[in-house]
Design an enzyme around this catalytic site. Structure first.
Site, short mmCIF file in Angstrom:
data_model
loop_
_atom_site.label_atom_id
_atom_site.label_comp_id
_atom_site.label_asym_id
_atom_site.label_seq_id
_atom_site.Cartn_x
_atom_site.Cartn_y
_atom_site.Cartn_z
CG ASP A 65 -1.58 1.01 -8.05
OD1 ASP A 65 -0.90 0.56 -8.78
OD2 ASP A 65 -1.99 0.35 -7.12
CG HIS A 212 0.30 4.15 -4.19
ND1 HIS A 212 0.95 3.39 -3.25
CD2 HIS A 212 -1.00 3.46 -4.21
CE1 HIS A 212 0.16 2.24 -3.19
NE2 HIS A 212 -1.11 2.38 -3.69
#
Length: 259
Positions: A65, A212
């Site tokens: 992400d 992430h």
């Protein structure tokens, strides 16, 4: 003359009926398509995103992400190159705006580009029209920048309800969650990330792993993470190569299963 007028009236009426039949056929076709697509994601009264995939092949998908920061982006790209691995990046609109060269790099290197919404809102707290705007704003930015048509959507915070999932499908997106969370955002350290993923009880064929871009230790852990997965016999693929795009249904855990 009267016969001609009468024939004209019948012809006009016939054209109207024919037009109505065509319109009705289109509407029925659209309704069938929408129902068919949404039925794939339905379990009971719930519409579910894809958490993982039922497969006998020992392959998993790694995803990142990207909502803030690029300090570790180049290192991540280099490590992925070294392992000859392609992954999926879910990007917010703000990240796309701030890092157009990174977006282009992802396309050039053959990674998946995924949609993570424009503003990273909890999508369950906004209206359906706002949900569509959150999706299509990023979609159009990326398409204009790279020509790439995104098809994968990850709801911010993993938050979803029936409206969010149906909106994603209506926008021609597959909603994607994850089955293995690296917890890299908690900054527990490199070894913690590797153990959390590679010893996870949910790790198995068809798993989707969440990481992430911009987390403190993710780049440090990535080489060891990939090496461990490879030593376990896993092939790492982007999500687009893992999921099914038709003829599937979901179980209660969000596992995608072939019909």
């Amino acid at each position: 003359m009267a016969q001609f007028i009468l024939a004209g009236k019948y012809a006009k009426k016939s054209r109207i009926i024919t037009s109505l039949v065509i319109v009705l056929s289109v509407l029925v076709g659209c309704a069938y398509f929408t129902t068919k697509v949404l039925a794939n994601s339905t379990v009971g009264d719930w519409e579910l995103p894809i958490y993982c995939v039922d497969t006998d092949e020992k392959k998993v998908a790694l995803s990142f992400d990207a909502a803030w920061g690029t300090e570790d982006f180049s290192r991540i790209m280099d490590i992925l190159d070294q392992h000859q691995v392609h992954v999926t990046f879910f990007m917010t609109g703000g990240w796309v705006d701030a890092n157009p060269d990174c977006v282009k790099t992802l396309v050039e290197k053959g990674h998946d580009l995924g949609n993570h919404s424009e503003h990273h809102y909890d999508m369950t707290t906004i209206s359906k029209s706002e949900q569509k705007e959150e999706l299509m704003s990023v979609h159009n930015k990326v398409k204009e920048l790279t020509g790439y048509e995104m098809k994968l959507f990850r709801p911010p915070y993993g938050a979803y309800d029936n409206s969010v999932i149906s909106t994603a499908y209506e926008c021609n997106y597959y909603p994607i969650q994850w089955s293995v969370d690296s917890l890299d955002w908690k900054d527990y350290g490199t070894d913690s990330i590797i153990r959390t993923v590679c010893e996870n009880k949910s790790l198995g064929p068809g798993a989707i792993i969440l990481c992430h871009n911009g987390a403190k230790y993710t780049a440090d852990a990535l080489d060891g993470l990939l090496t461990n997965l490879e030593e376990q016999g896993y092939t790492i693929v982007p999500i687009s190569e893992l999921i099914m795009t038709e003829n599937y249904h979901m179980d209660v855990t969000g596992k995608q299963i072939a019909d």
